[in-house]
Design a protein around this motif. Structure first.
Motif, short mmCIF file in Angstrom:
data_model
loop_
_atom_site.label_atom_id
_atom_site.label_comp_id
_atom_site.label_asym_id
_atom_site.label_seq_id
_atom_site.Cartn_x
_atom_site.Cartn_y
_atom_site.Cartn_z
N ASN A 17 0.83 -1.21 0.00
CA ASN A 17 0.00 0.00 0.00
C ASN A 17 0.87 1.26 0.00
N ALA A 18 1.98 1.19 -0.68
CA ALA A 18 2.91 2.31 -0.67
C ALA A 18 2.39 3.47 -1.52
N ALA A 19 2.61 4.68 -1.04
CA ALA A 19 2.22 5.88 -1.76
C ALA A 19 3.29 6.25 -2.79
N PHE B 118 1.30 3.94 7.07
CA PHE B 118 2.75 3.83 7.29
C PHE B 118 3.49 4.54 6.16
N PHE B 119 3.12 4.23 4.92
CA PHE B 119 3.80 4.83 3.77
C PHE B 119 3.44 6.30 3.61
N ALA C 14 14.79 -1.08 10.16
CA ALA C 14 15.75 -1.08 9.05
C ALA C 14 16.12 0.33 8.61
N HIS C 15 15.15 1.23 8.66
CA HIS C 15 15.39 2.61 8.19
C HIS C 15 15.52 3.60 9.35
N ALA D 169 12.88 4.75 -1.51
CA ALA D 169 12.87 3.29 -1.38
C ALA D 169 11.52 2.78 -0.92
N LEU D 170 10.81 3.57 -0.10
CA LEU D 170 9.51 3.14 0.44
C LEU D 170 8.34 3.76 -0.33
#
Length: 389
Positions: A185-187, A299-300, A323-324, A363-364
């Motif tokens: 569900n990344a923007a 989140f994204f 991780a980030h 990256a996200l």
């Protein structure tokens, strides 16, 4: 002639960020007709609007009886919204049909059969369909077996299957024998920079749907526990209950100037709106599999808004936060734990995490997910290669 693509979604399509992103990619490959609640979205060439008052699951006495007796073949087209959707789309033919979520699969496959036995169906399952609302007893008893039956019958017949993350995709593969791919569900990437912090207040924010089961009251309680020096702004899409739950939440914050309610903003405007804040928060007790394995839009959205992030524990979100180095993970799912995690962040920590969100934003973003979708469309439509990237 462009391929004809039908996109089915039993949602208000203009408020459904995932489907709107999907439509942008579909439109690269063909002439898209949307079949959904709500008005025609920008990326569609044609639109078939389902009456928003019609439910997408059976709610009449005969329909509920059939659910209870597991007469699932009778149930599939009994829901008023599904019946109307079939009447709207049944006379047309398509080169590809996209079914968003399990409840759209029977309709998608029936419409595909009317066109040709070879017409491909892409089932974008989003989350884990058998437990979509399993925290509600009636849903768990009546609807969960139906959703399981639908998945068992149709997923292996679908040309492509996608899910929001690897953990949920693995469940589909193991339970139903399909081979899923991940479309998060990344923007889309937003060209923003972290906002400056204001002197006296750490500005918390949450965006999402005002639907029971999302633990919004717990986040309000946590904000009130934090006291002076903190604020919580809420950007909530009202549910199909006429705003009753939204009003209930306002009552929880009554008398406080710390919690501020805003009208929802369009998905495309969300990152820029959230950018003025400092910390995106979300805490969701794992009452269902989807809760336990969550990797939600927000989140994204928070990353694209260049915010620090505080989430409750979940394998998918916790691994990305760590991780980030984006923020903090709460000890548990209580309001007290959320308040403690926020309070543990110094202003220097928050500045660092906002900068780390900035570094991770590319990256996200949705780039890799869009490329996965393009690959699916190339295969579904028989294209060897395209210049659609």
């Amino acid at each position: 002639m462009k391929p004809k693509i039908l996109c089915i979604s039993f949602s208000d399509i203009n408020a459904d960020s995932r489907v709107l992103r999907q439509l942008q990619i579909l439109a690269e490959f063909g002439d898209v007709t949307t079949l959904s609640y709500g008005s025609m979205p920008t990326a569609a060439a044609h639109h078939l609007e389902i009456d928003s008052s019609l439910p997408s699951l059976p709610q009449t006495i005969p329909g509920v009886v059939n659910l209870a007796l597991h007469r699932f073949e009778s149930v599939m087209f009994q829901a008023p919204a599904v019946h109307q959707a079939f009447m709207l789309a049944g006379a047309k033919t398509y080169d590809l049909i996209v079914a968003n979520e399990a409840r759209a699969l029977p309709l998608a496959h029936r419409l595909a059969e009317l066109t040709s036995p070879e017409t491909p169906v892409w089932g974008d399952m989003h989350e884990w369909a058998p437990e979509e609302r399993a925290h509600v007893l009636s849903w768990r008893i009546l609807v969960k077996p139906f959703m399981t039956y639908v998945c068992e019958k149709y997923l292996t017949k679908s040309y492509a299957v996608t899910a929001v993350n690897g953990s949920i995709g693995k469940l589909y593969d193991e339970k139903f024998g399909c081979k899923s791919e991940v479309v998060r569900n990344a923007a889309r990437f937003q060209d923003l920079s972290p906002s400056e912090m204001v002197p006296d207040t750490i500005r918390l924010v949450h965006s999402g749907a005002a639907i029971p089961g999302r633990n919004l009251e717990g986040m309000i309680e946590a904000a009130l526990m934090l006291g002076p020096g903190y604020s919580l702004d809420l950007y909530l899409v009202k549910g199909r209950d006429g705003g009753k739950y939204w009003e209930f939440l306002k009552g929880k914050a009554a008398g406080s100037t710390q919690v501020i309610f805003h009208d929802a903003v369009a998905p495309g405007d969300l990152a820029a709106t959230l950018n003025q804040y400092d910390v995106g928060i979300f805490s969701l007790p794992p009452k269902t599999t989807n809760h336990r394995l969550m990797l939600p839009n927000k989140f994204f959205d928070f990353v694209q808004a260049r915010l620090a992030i505080v989430f409750s524990p979940s394998p998918e979100t916790s691994s990305l936060i760590e991780a980030h180095n984006l923020g903090a993970v709460t000890e548990d799912f209580s309001p007290e734990s959320l308040a403690a995690a926020v309070r543990s962040l110094s202003r220097q920590d928050i500045r660092l995490y906002k900068e780390n969100s900035h570094r991770a934003a590319q990256a996200l973003s949705s780039e890799q997910d869009e490329n996965t979708e393009r690959g699916i469309l190339q295969r579904c439509l028989g294209l060897q290669s395209t210049d659609q990237s």
